[in-house]
Design a protein around this motif. Structure first.
Motif, PDB file in Angstrom:
ATOM      1  N   ALA A  64      -5.491  -8.245   1.009  1.00 22.48           N
ATOM      2  CA  ALA A  64      -6.497  -7.184   0.965  1.00 22.48           C
ATOM      3  C   ALA A  64      -7.887  -7.800   0.869  1.00 22.48           C
ATOM      4  CB  ALA A  64      -6.254  -6.268  -0.225  1.00 22.48           C
ATOM      5  N   THR A 106      -8.292   0.879   2.669  1.00 24.61           N
ATOM      6  CA  THR A 106      -8.177  -0.553   2.970  1.00 24.61           C
ATOM      7  C   THR A 106      -6.844  -0.843   3.651  1.00 24.61           C
ATOM      8  OG1 THR A 106      -9.536  -1.137   1.059  1.00 24.61           O
ATOM      9  CG2 THR A 106      -8.136  -2.869   1.968  1.00 24.61           C
ATOM     10  N   TRP A 147      -3.972  -3.357   4.092  1.00 27.99           N
ATOM     11  CA  TRP A 147      -3.389  -4.512   3.406  1.00 27.99           C
ATOM     12  C   TRP A 147      -1.885  -4.361   3.370  1.00 27.99           C
ATOM     13  CZ3 TRP A 147      -1.248  -4.093  -1.772  1.00 27.99           C
ATOM     14  CH2 TRP A 147      -1.364  -2.823  -2.338  1.00 27.99           C
ATOM     15  N   ILE A 190      -7.749  -1.855  -5.326  1.00 32.51           N
ATOM     16  CA  ILE A 190      -7.944  -1.969  -3.885  1.00 32.51           C
ATOM     17  C   ILE A 190      -8.422  -0.616  -3.374  1.00 32.51           C
ATOM     18  CG2 ILE A 190      -6.862  -2.506  -1.671  1.00 32.51           C
ATOM     19  CD1 ILE A 190      -4.819  -4.187  -3.191  1.00 32.51           C
ATOM     20  N   PRO A 225       0.814  -1.221   0.000  1.00 29.64           N
ATOM     21  CA  PRO A 225       0.000   0.000   0.000  1.00 29.64           C
ATOM     22  C   PRO A 225       0.844   1.265   0.000  1.00 29.64           C
ATOM     23  CG  PRO A 225       0.067  -0.941   2.193  1.00 29.64           C
ATOM     24  CD  PRO A 225       0.749  -1.929   1.298  1.00 29.64           C
ATOM     25  N   THR A 232      -3.372 -11.986  -2.289  1.00 31.00           N
ATOM     26  CA  THR A 232      -3.289 -10.729  -1.538  1.00 31.00           C
ATOM     27  C   THR A 232      -3.943 -10.919  -0.186  1.00 31.00           C
ATOM     28  OG1 THR A 232      -3.880  -8.370  -1.548  1.00 31.00           O
ATOM     29  CG2 THR A 232      -5.465  -9.884  -2.505  1.00 31.00           C
TER      30      THR A 232
END
Length: 483
Positions: A415, A465, A467, A461, A35, A413
Motif C-alpha cells: 500500500a 487505496t 493494495w 490505509i 483490502p 505492505t
C-alpha cells in the motif's frame, strides 16, 4: 524488530504478539491482511425494507434476482435496475416483525413463504408472477429440499413450532399424509425448530436445544427415520445458521459461535466475549448469517445498542476472524446480474465517472458475490473501492530488559498513502500515549520519536487505496533505560 499484524482475536491478552484487538475493514489473507471492498449501489430502491432475497438461474443461463418486503415480492429489472412487483393474488402479504421470507428452489419452481401467508410459488422458466402453492400445504417459517422432497419446518398451529412436514415425492403440490411418501413428524424434544438443510441421504434439523438427522429410509416403511445427533445444544438465532456443504455449517449459540453437530468452537477465546459485549442482547435471536461465496467468509450481521447494524466475519478456510464498521441491511449471497457497457448509463454519467475496475465481477454475469440492501433500500454489491482499513499490532515489549526508543519503522505492505502511529506504554497496564500518525518518507521509513517499555503500532490505509497485503511493522528501536 519485526512485529506482525496478527489475527483479529480481541478475547486474547493485548500482550499476545499473535493476536490483535483492533482490525477494521480488512480481510484475512494467508500472511497478513488484505483490502475489504466497499459498496456499489446497483438498483433503484425497493418500496420498503428488504425481508429476504434470492437469485435463481434459468435453463438459458439468465439470472433472476427476487426480493421480498413485508407486503410484496419483486423481481429486479436489469434494464433500468428497477423492481417489478410480481406478488401473487394473496398480496399484500403480512410478514411478521420477527420473521422473513424463506426462498427454496425445487426444480424449475421457486417457493417463497413465511409463517403468516399462504406459500407462494414462482415458475422460474415461464416467469410472470407468484401464485399460491396448490395442494393446501401448511404455512411454515422454514423450508429446504431433501432429495425429491420439499420439507417444511416450524409450522402454523398448535405444536407447529416443533413439527416438520414433507411433500409427496417429486411433487410439491402433494401434501396428503401417507400418500406418495408425504408425512409429518412432531419432534418430542429439543424445543422449537430453528432451521434445516438437505444433506446427502437425508436432512438435518436444527432446534433451539437439539440437532437431528432424518435419513431417507423407505425400506423401513417410513420415508424418513430420525436420529438424534446432539440432544442438548442447538442455536438461539435461526437466521445465524449457514450451511456450506455436507456436514459443514456454522451458527450462533448462547455461548458463542460453533460449527457442526459436535459444536466445534470457532470463536472461543478469540471473539465470543467481544461479540457478546458488542451486541444488543435484546436482538441476539435476530443475528443473520450469510456466506460470501467469493471470499469464503461467513458474515453475521448484528445490532448494537444504538440501533446500528455491523458485521463479524469468519474465514472458514483460514480459520480467521474479521470485522467492519460499514453499516449493512439485509445480507444476501447473489450472482452478479451482468451489467453491460450500455447498462453503465444507469450508474455513471460518463465513462470517466466509473469507480469500478473494468474487470470487476459486477460486469460479469453469474459470478458469485455478496450483497446487501442499504438504509434507503437499494441493492448494493461489495465490489466498490476499498474501505479505509485500520490494523493494530499487539502491545509488544521490544526489549525485555529496558525501555525502547523507536525512531522509525517500515511497514511490510504494497500500500501507499498510509499512515502509521506508535502507541507507547510505560508499563503493563499503563494507558497508551499515541504519537502523531506519520506517512512514510521517500525511502519508505516512517519517522518516530517514541519512548516506552511497550509499543503498539496502528496502520491506517486510506479508503480507495489499491493494495493487496499488509504483513508486519519492522521497528527501529534501541534501549533507553531500565525504568
Amino acid at each position: 524488530m519485526n512485529i506482525p499484524f496478527p489475527p483479529f482475536e480481541p478475547d486474547k491478552s493485548p500482550f499476545d504478539i499473535a493476536s490483535s484487538d483492533n482490525v477494521v475493514n480488512a480481510l484475512p489473507v494467508a500472511d497478513g491482511w488484505g483490502p475489504m471492498p466497499g459498496l456499489t449501489e446497483i438498483t433503484q430502491a425497493l418500496s420498503d425494507e428488504c425481508r429476504g432475497a434470492v437469485y435463481v438461474r434459468t435453463a438459458a443461463g439468465n439470472y433472476i434476482i427476487i426480493a421480498g418486503t413485508e407486503t410484496g415480492l419483486y423481481q429486479l429489472d436489469t434494464t433500468d435496475f428497477s423492481w417489478t412487483d410480481i406478488s401473487g393474488p394473496s398480496a399484500p402479504y403480512a410478514v411478521p416483525l420477527q420473521d422473513s421470507w424463506t426462498f427454496t428452489r425445487f426444480g424449475d419452481k421457486l417457493v417463497a413463504h413465511n409463517l403468516t401467508d399462504a406459500i407462494q410459488v414462482f415458475d422460474i422458466e415461464a416467469g410472470g408472477t407468484f401464485a399460491d402453492l396448490a395442494g393446501s400445504p401448511p404455512r411454515a417459517k422454514y423450508s429446504w429440499v431433501s432429495g425429491d422432497f420439499l420439507v417444511l419446518g416450524y409450522l402454523e398451529g398448535a405444536a407447529g413450532e416443533k413439527t416438520i412436514r414433507w411433500s409427496g415425492i417429486n411433487d410439491i403440490e402433494h401434501w396428503v399424509i401417507g400418500k406418495k411418501g408425504s408425512d409429518v413428524q412432531e419432534l418430542p424434544e429439543g424445543d422449537e425448530i430453528m432451521g434445516g438443510f438437505g444433506e446427502q441421504g437425508g436432512f438435518t434439523v436444527i432446534q433451539r436445544n437439539a440437532m437431528q438427522f432424518f435419513p431417507f429410509a423407505p425400506s423401513s416403511g417410513f420415508t424418513f427415520t430420525r436420529q438424534v445427533l446432539n440432544p442438548k445444544q442447538g442455536t438461539l438465532a435461526p437466521r445465524s445458521i449457514v450451511s456450506m456443504g455436507p456436514g459443514l455449517f456454522f451458527y450462533l449459540s448462547e455461548d458463542g459461535f460453533f460449527g457442526g453437530v459436535d459444536r466445534k468452537p470457532i470463536g472461543a477465546e478469540r471473539v465470543d466475549r467481544w461479540f457478546l459485549d458488542q451486541i444488543d442482547q435484546t436482538y441476539l435471536a435476530d443475528v443473520q448469517g450469510v456466506a460470501d461465496p467469493f471470499e469464503k467468509i461467513v458474515w453475521w450481521k448484528y445490532r448494537v445498542a444504538n440501533g446500528d447494524y455491523y458485521r463479524l466475519g469468519y474465514d472458514w478456510q483460514l480459520d480467521r476472524w474479521c470485522t467492519t464498521d460499514l453499516q449493512v441491511g439485509e445480507m444476501v449471497a447473489l450472482a452478479t446480474p451482468a451489467i453491460t457497457w450500455d447498462g453503465l448509463d444507469a450508474f455513471y454519467a460518463n465513462i470517466d465517472a466509473a469507480i469500478e475496475p473494468f474487470d470487476s465481477r459486477l460486469f460479469s454475469g453469474g459470478r458469485p458475490t455478496f450483497a446487501t440492501f442499504t438504509s434507503d433500500n437499494k441493492l448494493a454489491y461489495f465490489t466498490g473501492p476499498n474501505l479505509e482499513a485500520t490494523i493494530d499490532t499487539a502491545v509488544v515489549e521490544i526489549d525485555g530488559m529496558a525501555r525502547a526508543f523507536v525512531n522509525g519503522a517500515r511497514v511490510i505492505t504494497d500500500a501507499t498513502g498510509f499512515t502509521l502511529a506508535d502507541g507507547a506504554y510505560g508499563y503493563h497496564g499503563d494507558s497508551v500515549t499515541w504519537s502523531t500518525a506519520n506517512a512514510a518518507n521517500r525511502a519508505g521509513l516512517v519517522p518516530f520519536r517514541s519512548d516506552g517499555r511497550l509499543h503498539k503500532f496502528r496502520l491506517v490505509i486510506s479508503d480507495g487505496t489499491t493494495w493487496s497485503i499488509a504483513s508486519a511493522v519492522n521497528a527501529n528501536a534501541q534501549p533507553s533505560g531500565e525504568q
